[in-house]
Design an enzyme around this catalytic site. Structure first.
Site, short mmCIF file in Angstrom:
data_model
loop_
_atom_site.label_atom_id
_atom_site.label_comp_id
_atom_site.label_asym_id
_atom_site.label_seq_id
_atom_site.Cartn_x
_atom_site.Cartn_y
_atom_site.Cartn_z
N GLU A 117 1.00 -1.44 -0.09
CA GLU A 117 0.19 -0.09 -0.16
C GLU A 117 0.93 1.15 0.02
O GLU A 117 1.17 1.70 -1.07
CB GLU A 117 -1.05 -0.04 1.12
CG GLU A 117 -2.16 -1.04 0.83
CD GLU A 117 -3.53 -1.30 1.80
OE1 GLU A 117 -2.96 -0.79 3.02
OE2 GLU A 117 -4.28 -1.75 1.40
C1 HEC Z 1 -3.47 0.74 -1.43
C2 HEC Z 1 -4.70 1.43 -1.30
C3 HEC Z 1 -5.03 1.74 0.17
C4 HEC Z 1 -4.36 3.00 0.90
C5 HEC Z 1 -3.50 3.77 0.33
C6 HEC Z 1 -5.33 3.02 2.03
N1 HEC Z 1 -6.18 2.09 1.99
FE1 HEC Z 1 -7.48 1.96 3.59
N2 HEC Z 1 -8.03 0.07 2.90
C7 HEC Z 1 -7.83 -0.43 1.66
C8 HEC Z 1 -7.96 -1.68 1.64
C9 HEC Z 1 -7.74 -2.75 0.52
C10 HEC Z 1 -8.81 -2.04 2.85
C11 HEC Z 1 -9.28 -3.32 3.52
C12 HEC Z 1 -8.27 -4.19 3.99
C13 HEC Z 1 -8.67 -5.53 4.88
O1 HEC Z 1 -9.82 -5.34 5.32
O2 HEC Z 1 -8.16 -6.37 5.16
C14 HEC Z 1 -8.67 -0.83 3.60
C15 HEC Z 1 -9.56 -0.51 4.81
C16 HEC Z 1 -9.48 0.67 5.32
C17 HEC Z 1 -10.48 1.13 6.37
C18 HEC Z 1 -11.47 0.17 7.24
C19 HEC Z 1 -13.08 0.31 6.68
C20 HEC Z 1 -13.74 -1.06 7.12
O3 HEC Z 1 -15.17 -0.66 6.86
O4 HEC Z 1 -13.23 -1.82 7.70
C21 HEC Z 1 -10.28 2.21 6.87
C22 HEC Z 1 -10.94 3.08 8.00
C23 HEC Z 1 -9.08 2.74 5.88
N3 HEC Z 1 -8.90 1.53 5.11
C24 HEC Z 1 -8.51 3.92 6.11
C25 HEC Z 1 -7.29 4.36 5.34
C26 HEC Z 1 -6.53 5.62 5.67
C27 HEC Z 1 -6.81 6.69 6.88
C28 HEC Z 1 -5.58 5.52 4.99
C29 HEC Z 1 -4.09 6.16 4.87
C30 HEC Z 1 -3.30 6.27 6.07
C31 HEC Z 1 -5.71 4.26 3.99
N4 HEC Z 1 -6.79 3.78 4.25
C32 HEC Z 1 -4.75 3.91 2.75
C33 HEC Z 1 -6.84 0.05 0.72
C34 HEC Z 1 -6.20 1.25 0.75
#
Ligand code: HEC
Ligand code: HEC
Length: 305
Positions: A117
């Site tokens: 990521e």
């Molecule tokens: C490369 C893509 C990517 C980036 C960059 C990213 N995310 Fe995500 N995010 C995801 C993915 C894929 C998941 C689900 C992962 C899992 O459930 O294992 C996720 C899950 C989440 C969730 C959980 C939502 C839920 O309903 O469970 C949150 C809140 C979130 N991200 C916030 C952020 C924040 C804040 C950042 C920056 C610090 C960020 N993400 C950066 C792809 C990304």
């Protein structure tokens, strides 16, 4: 298990009117922290090569996800699971599909360090980079102890708290307005009577517990074992956090593997695998119309500087 589930479904019919609650029009949050968090959320400086921000995978104008089957991080690396929305995520029982982060603060650390990521290996180097980008002053304005990883994720979490999408047509209906069409109302009735509501309920129509995918008919679309990877309990295999249905029209593709592009197909999969029934096309379309009433307003904080 099935018996317990059936009993829950049965009970839910009696309490269905209270099972879903509208989002508040406003939520209390610390504005100065949230504005700092907003800047961080959109800043690719949080990634190893300064290319990927949180917003890269969570497009806040378009449903709070990335519209891809699985996300693409630094160096074009592919993730292994579909990005859920960050909108309204403050109401989730825990974060991630398997609930491994207990709150938004704990969640925010993961993508920063995740090698596919944002790929940050060294926290000290990240803090130094933030300092070089003018963040030290900004943090001291908001936190007495200034710039730290703890305050960084705290500010981001405070911003995310503000990401609620109130005022959907369905919420207005819940508050007493006669705003839904006959078809939308029939869709809602079906949603309750066939038992979707037994899992998709509460303020998010989801987000409040874990459920097995494939209760009636097994559904193994990939290798992901869900909640099992957190608890290591055999009975948690294939359990996932029930996702929210708010703004669902904007968060295709669907399910944790992101392999289903159509919302109508997702409804059929749910009915078949979770409830053991095959819906008539008309029934499916009514539920679909109901689901479209769950689109809310874009969060106010996106217009604030
Ligand atoms: C490369 C893509 C990517 C980036 C960059 C990213 N995310 Fe995500 N995010 C995801 C993915 C894929 C998941 C689900 C992962 C899992 O459930 O294992 C996720 C899950 C989440 C969730 C959980 C939502 C839920 O309903 O469970 C949150 C809140 C979130 N991200 C916030 C952020 C924040 C804040 C950042 C920056 C610090 C960020 N993400 C950066 C792809 C990304
Ligand atoms: C037994 C609990 C249960 C029932 C009943 C149930 N769902 Fe689900 N629903 C889930 C779970 C768990 C997931 C996540 C599955 C996954 O990603 O593998 C899900 C996912 C979804 C999704 C995809 C959300 C997303 O963001 O990808 C939609 C849409 C949905 N359900 C709608 C419905 C509808 C409509 C019904 C009734 C026909 C229904 N569900 C019945 C538990 C349930």
């Amino acid at each position: 298990m099935r018996i317990v589930f059936l009993l829950c479904s049965f009970l839910s019919l009696f309490f269905a009117s209270e099972l879903i609650t509208p989002l508040p029009l406003h939520i209390n949050y610390d504005k100065s922290k949230a504005i700092l968090g907003k800047k961080l959320f959109f800043d690719p400086v949080l990634s190893k090569d300064n290319t990927i921000s949180c917003a890269h995978c969570h497009n806040l104008q378009e449903g709070g996800d990335d519209g891809l089957e699985v996300s693409v991080g630094i160096d074009g690396k592919l993730g292994s699971i579909n990005a859920p929305t960050v909108l309204n995520s403050v109401y989730n029982i825990a974060q991630f599909w398997d609930g491994r982060a207990k709150n938004l603060q704990a969640q925010a650390i993961e993508p920063i360090h995740n090698p596919v990521e944002m790929g940050i290996e060294d926290t000290k180097a990240l803090l130094k980079k933030l300092k070089n980008n003018g963040y030290e002053k900004l943090f001291f304005e908001v936190y007495t102890d200034g710039l730290s990883l703890k305050n960084l994720v705290d500010a981001i979490a405070e911003f995310e708290k503000a990401l609620i999408t109130p005022n959907s047509r369905f919420d207005r209906y819940l508050k007493g307005e006669s705003i839904l069409s006959q078809e939308e109302l029939s869709g809602y009735e079906l949603f309750k009577s066939i038992g979707c509501i037994s899992c998709h309920n509460g303020i998010l129509l989801g987000g409040n517990f874990y459920q097995k995918v494939g209760i009636y008919e097994p559904y193994y679309a990939d290798e992901n074992l869900g909640r099992f990877s957190v608890t290591k309990l055999e009975e948690d295999k294939y359990y996932f956090k029930v996702p929210t249905l708010r703004n669902i029209s904007k968060t295709a593709p669907y399910l944790h593997h992101g392999k289903v592009t159509s919302l109508k197909d997702t409804i059929q999969i749910m009915a078949y695998h979770q409830l053991g029934r095959e819906l008539e096309t008309l029934e499916r379309d009514l539920i679909y119309k109901f689901l479209l009433t769950l689109d809310g307003d874009i969060p106010e904080i996106l217009n604030e500087k």
